[in-house]
Design a protein around this motif. Structure first.
Motif, PDB file in Angstrom:
ATOM      1  N   LEU A 179       0.958  -1.049   0.003  1.00 38.37           N
ATOM      2  CA  LEU A 179      -0.167  -0.008  -0.230  1.00 38.37           C
ATOM      3  C   LEU A 179       0.740   1.131   0.143  1.00 38.37           C
ATOM      4  CD1 LEU A 179      -2.782  -0.986   2.484  1.00 38.37           C
ATOM      5  CD2 LEU A 179      -3.079  -1.058   0.106  1.00 38.37           C
ATOM      6  N   HIS A 180       1.964   1.349   0.743  1.00 41.99           N
ATOM      7  CA  HIS A 180       2.902   2.362   0.576  1.00 41.99           C
ATOM      8  C   HIS A 180       3.556   2.610  -0.411  1.00 41.99           C
ATOM      9  CE1 HIS A 180       2.550   3.534   4.990  1.00 41.99           C
ATOM     10  NE2 HIS A 180       2.927   2.140   5.396  1.00 41.99           N
ATOM     11  N   ARG A 181       3.726   1.468  -1.050  1.00 39.17           N
ATOM     12  CA  ARG A 181       4.541   1.644  -2.652  1.00 39.17           C
ATOM     13  C   ARG A 181       3.667   2.477  -3.792  1.00 39.17           C
ATOM     14  NH1 ARG A 181       6.110  -3.629  -1.380  1.00 39.17           N
ATOM     15  NH2 ARG A 181       8.616  -3.758  -1.008  1.00 39.17           N
ATOM     16  N   ARG A 182       2.293   1.729  -3.559  1.00 35.93           N
ATOM     17  CA  ARG A 182       1.333   2.233  -4.509  1.00 35.93           C
ATOM     18  C   ARG A 182       0.811   3.862  -3.998  1.00 35.93           C
ATOM     19  NH1 ARG A 182      -3.668  -2.129  -4.507  1.00 35.93           N
ATOM     20  NH2 ARG A 182      -2.558  -3.960  -4.978  1.00 35.93           N
ATOM     21  N   ALA A 183       0.940   4.151  -2.817  1.00 35.42           N
ATOM     22  CA  ALA A 183       0.695   5.620  -2.497  1.00 35.42           C
ATOM     23  C   ALA A 183       1.880   6.234  -3.087  1.00 35.42           C
ATOM     24  CB  ALA A 183       0.325   5.772  -0.975  1.00 35.42           C
ATOM     25  N   ALA A 184       3.300   5.892  -2.681  1.00 36.60           N
ATOM     26  CA  ALA A 184       4.312   6.626  -3.369  1.00 36.60           C
ATOM     27  C   ALA A 184       4.309   6.729  -4.808  1.00 36.60           C
ATOM     28  CB  ALA A 184       5.647   5.772  -2.765  1.00 36.60           C
ATOM     29  N   ALA A 185       4.017   5.771  -5.413  1.00 34.27           N
ATOM     30  CA  ALA A 185       3.870   5.911  -6.915  1.00 34.27           C
ATOM     31  C   ALA A 185       2.782   7.074  -7.361  1.00 34.27           C
ATOM     32  CB  ALA A 185       3.708   4.661  -7.634  1.00 34.27           C
ATOM     33  N   TRP A 186       1.557   6.840  -6.688  1.00 28.16           N
ATOM     34  CA  TRP A 186       0.694   7.840  -7.265  1.00 28.16           C
ATOM     35  C   TRP A 186       0.952   9.293  -6.990  1.00 28.16           C
ATOM     36  CZ3 TRP A 186      -2.484  11.686  -5.228  1.00 28.16           C
ATOM     37  CH2 TRP A 186      -3.681  11.892  -6.008  1.00 28.16           C
ATOM     38  N   ALA A 202       8.517   4.333   3.986  1.00 29.92           N
ATOM     39  CA  ALA A 202       7.937   3.369   4.833  1.00 29.92           C
ATOM     40  C   ALA A 202       7.547   1.946   4.077  1.00 29.92           C
ATOM     41  CB  ALA A 202       6.367   4.020   5.007  1.00 29.92           C
ATOM     42  N   ALA A 203       7.612   1.917   2.835  1.00 27.00           N
ATOM     43  CA  ALA A 203       7.924   0.596   2.162  1.00 27.00           C
ATOM     44  C   ALA A 203       9.087  -0.163   2.098  1.00 27.00           C
ATOM     45  CB  ALA A 203       7.194   0.826   0.696  1.00 27.00           C
TER      46      ALA A 203
END
Length: 889
Positions: free
Chosen positions: A360-367, A383-384
């Motif tokens: 979830l942190h990776r997806r948030a970071a990319a977005w 965080a990821a």
């Protein structure tokens, strides 16, 4: 009342805002208090005191109880004061919309508005006449209007704040403004604080005390022992919403005290309650959404969709917010979870969907990275544990300079301190290099820079040509910094040339978004040139930074550049100009609140050096001490050499040549020799040797300085005067011609050397003229040190007594006339009277003596009267002459 009316005519109060929409009456309504609301007299009493000041600010976090406090106080005002309430709930309101609603709020409580005030027709602008007429109308009131602006943190337009401040200032006692806000408003609060015209209630004061928390629990039907209440206050930090939430949860338990103890221990009971009462009442898809967004501090529908893989987040979040399901709408499509609810959801996420949190942190970071929200993207990338992504985002965005300057530098350093050795590639190596150089670990920084260069050379296509250029430009910035710290001017020039070529390959929007990179690069280049003694080239680079628009991102390089420009002025002998520049540098630090050791220290160093030349030794010592509190990345050879030289000059001024030699004896480590540092070091060391009678050593030191700058030429002439006589000293000055190449700090000393040469040659008249010229030039710069270091010969020319006829022995002072022995001093002079007398001998005016001693003019006059009485004289010149005769000077 022109432009206002209930029928919508030009003379009546309109029923619609500038957009043509009806006014929302809820924005003028004083919020209702729940039955469990606790009135806290200490806060309402503070608000009562606020009626004595034009401005009151209630500032605290969400849920701190700000609005309910002010609402309760406003409805309890019993002295007949009208209270207009306006909730500024739309962050995008333009000035026209804001003032339309504000006028309507005043009208709603019966406040008559001036004729001809008009009404904003354009939502985005308002006539200045409106504010002027409103202020004039309010200023004529016998009793003030209390205007409450709730949620004022939504007002983000500077022009609205400026207009509001204008009305507040000119309305005088006719207006009492109360701001309820989560953030610092844009008004000039410092001026109101300084004038005692601001009442403030902040988060610490809003927090519940244990006694208040106990009363609140009782309102919820809970009677708790003091220890349980104290533990609860500690857990919630007195946060009003948290306490109420706990009270509601405990009220569902058969054993409230035991429940709160369990909540204090592991929060499992409160988690069960909230999961059952909030989460489990939602459908499965909404539960999944809430669990996933719990990893976010705040979120919008687009980011929520990225985490859930859905496309309906906008409707779901709006519903949750309307249903008070612990989802708060912040405006602009942003939401956040209640903090306690978010904690519980994150714990539940780890149980229900183990291992999903890093993804979830990776997806948030990319977005967030795609959306241009770099700081948030970096936080989620860290965080990821995805350090290649996180370092790459920083470097590709050209934000590597934020390690050194700007409001996020400390947070950035803290974030990447967790990286360790996990990340590989050019970007992580560049980040490691920046981290080491920011701490002045030059060798380690260079090691990581070499690795980054190898990676960039091996992978020529670093995520695309633009990203490769950004990485190489970041590398050039760090190489310039490393060269500056190492005292390697040519390496800095090479890095600057490489950066100039790479700028063309970097998207212009990146350079515009990160002005700190260019500012830092030029600051490093200018400082390296300064070390090399290329003052004009250094001035060109540093002036570009100093003259740039002030902003937080570039505050540190601007402050440093201003300080180094001041240092150039000082080295050229222009004390007044150096002082102004140095104070401008310190103002830059204060403007953006740079905490120590965030500043460069050079401004304070220059002020210390100026203070030594002005014989203000106590002030010089204090400034010299604070100049060491510099950002590690700016403690370069220029600063270190400047500190050593100023320390040595201070020792000389205090009569300790041995300590002066110790201060300049060790060379500042650097790859290249600095001509000015070498020359200034030789000059100080020669002065120290000369003071101890080692004239040949002093002369040898100055002969070893090639292409001597004016200050060194003057120092050499002073030594030559002792070793080779007056003619040799004058010939050296005639060749060097310092008078046309330097400022007063140098030329005054040159003039005094010529005066001493004339005195040695028996030409007292010429010596007197030259001393008078030096005094006139020195007075403008408050320059005193050259006269105190000149030696005994100058004493006769600082008074009014004519010089003795014929040649005298060098260094001999005037002897008393045998037929008129000086009368003894009946009463000894005090320490402060001696200080006044010494300044009197330098021909300082009464005002100058007062400024130098930080006392009033009247105090100086009192000291002078005492000096005249004790020395049995009536005038200044007589006092100086008598003091010399008695050996007091």
């Amino acid at each position: 009342m022109t432009g206002l009316g209930d029928d919508g005519s030009s003379a009546a109060e309109p029923l619609a805002d500038p957009h043509g929409d009806p006014f929302l009456r809820t924005r003028f309504a004083v919020p209702a208090r729940p039955v469990t609301y606790l009135r806290r007299e200490r806060l309402t009493g503070h608000l009562d005191q606020g009626l004595r000041t034009p401005l009151t600010m209630v500032n605290g976090a969400a849920g701190a109880g700000k609005t309910l406090l002010v609402a309760d106080w406003a409805e309890r005002l019993d002295d007949g004061l009208p209270v207009a309430w306006f909730t500024t709930e739309t962050a995008g309101d333009g000035p026209g919309m804001f003032w339309a609603y504000l006028l309507r709020a005043l009208h709603a409580v019966g406040v008559p508005l001036p004729d001809g005030i008009g009404f904003p027709a354009d939502a985005n602008r308002v006539s200045p006449a409106l504010q002027a007429r409103l202020a004039a109308g309010l200023s004529g009131r016998e009793r003030p209007v209390v205007l409450v602006l709730d949620e004022f943190d939504r007002v983000t337009a500077p022009e609205i704040a400026e207009q509001l401040e204008f009305v507040l200032h000119h309305a005088g006692p006719g207006l009492r403004l109360v701001l309820v806000t989560r953030t610092e408003p844009l008004l000039p609060l410092h001026r109101y604080r300084a004038a005692g015209e601001l009442t403030e209630i902040r988060g610490a004061e809003l927090a519940f005390t244990p006694d208040e928390a106990a009363e609140l629990m009782e309102l919820h039907g809970l009677r708790l022992p003091p220890a349980a209440v104290g533990a609860l206050v500690e857990r919630t930090r007195g946060w009003a919403a948290g306490l109420r939430l706990c009270a509601l949860a405990a009220g569902e338990s058969q054993d409230p005290e035991g429940y709160l103890k369990e909540f204090e221990a592991d929060r499992s009971a409160i988690a069960d309650f909230l999961l059952a009462e909030v989460l489990k009442r939602q459908d499965a898809a909404t539960q999944d959404l809430l669990l996933r967004v719990s990893v976010l501090d705040r979120f919008c529908p687009g980011l929520t969709n990225a985490l859930t893989g859905r496309d309906d987040a906008e409707a779901v979040l709006a519903r949750l917010s309307r249903d008070d399901a612990f989802v708060e709408h912040l405006g602009h499509g942003l939401y956040r979870l209640h903090p306690l609810f978010a904690e519980i959801l994150r714990a539940h996420l780890r149980v229900r969907l183990p291992g999903l949190e890093p993804e979830l942190h990776r997806r948030a970071a990319a977005w967030l990275r795609r959306s241009g929200r770099l700081a948030e993207a970096l936080g989620h990338g860290a965080a990821a544990g995805d350090w290649e992504f996180t370092a790459g985002a920083l470097v590709d965005d050209l934000a590597i300079g934020q390690f050194f300057t700007g409001p996020h530098s400390d947070a950035l350093a803290g974030l990447f301190s967790r990286m360790g050795r996990e990340g590989t590639g050019a970007a992580p190596e560049l980040v490691r290099a920046a981290d080491r150089l920011a701490r002045r670990e030059t060798d380690a920084g260079l090691t990581h820079l070499r690795r980054a260069r190898r990676e960039l050379a091996e992978y020529a296509e670093y995520d695309g040509p633009a990203d490769a250029a950004a990485a190489r430009l970041s590398c050039a910035l760090l190489e310039a910094l490393a060269a500056r710290l190492a005292g390697a001017p040519e390496r800095a020039e090479d890095a600057a040339r490489a950066a100039g070529e790479l700028r063309e390959a970097v998207p212009g929007e990146l350079l515009e978004r990160h002005p700190e990179l260019t500012a830092l690069l030029l600051d490093h280049l200018g400082s390296a040139r300064l070390w090399a003694g290329r003052f004009e080239e250094a001035r060109a680079a540093l002036s570009t930074v100093a003259d740039s628009a002030p902003e937080a991102a570039t505050a540190l390089p601007r402050e440093d550049s201003l300080g180094r420009l001041a240092l150039i002025d000082y080295l050229d002998g222009w004390l007044g100009r150096a002082e102004r520049r140095a104070r401008e540098a310190l103002a830059e630090t204060e403007r953006f609140g740079l905490p120590r050791p965030s500043g460069s220290g050079v401004g304070r160093l220059v002020l210390a050096a100026v203070a030594v030349d002005r014989d203000e030794l106590g002030q010089a010592q204090a400034l010299l001490g604070t100049s060491a509190e510099a950002h590690p990345a700016l403690r370069d050879p220029v600063l270190e050499a400047g500190r050593a030289l100023t320390t040595a000059r201070l020792h000389l001024a205090r009569g300790d040549p041995g300590a002066a030699l110790e201060a300049v004896e060790p060379e500042v480590p650097a790859d290249a020799v600095s001509p000015w540092a070498r020359g200034q070091t030789a000059l100080v060391a020669a002065a120290a040797h000369l003071a101890e009678g080692r004239t040949e050593t002093a002369a040898e030191l100055l002969r070893e300085v090639p292409d001597a700058p004016p200050a060194c030429a003057v120092g050499a002439a002073r030594v030559r005067l002792v070793t080779d006589g007056a003619d040799a000293a004058v010939r050296l000055l005639d060749r060097a011609r310092p008078e046309g190449r330097a400022g007063p700090a140098v030329t005054v000393r040159a003039t005094l050397v010529r005066a001493q040469a004339a005195d040695e040659a028996g030409d007292g008249a010429r010596a007197r003229r030259l001393v008078a010229r030096a005094l006139a030039e020195a007075r403008r710069e408050r320059l005193r040190r050259p006269f105190t270091e000149a030696g005994p010969w100058i004493r006769r020319y600082l008074g009014t007594a004519p010089p003795p006829a014929g040649r005298r022995t060098p260094g001999a002072g005037p002897s008393p006339r045998p037929d008129e022995p000086p009368p003894p001093v009946v009463e000894e002079l005090s320490g402060r009277e001696r200080e006044v007398l010494r300044r009197l001998a330098l021909a300082m005016s009464t005002e100058e003596i007062a400024a130098d001693l930080y006392v009033s003019v009247n105090t100086v006059k009192t000291h002078l009267k005492n000096v005249y009485r004790k020395l049995s004289v009536n005038r200044r010149n007589e006092a100086v002459r008598r003091a010399r005769e008695l050996g007091l000077l």
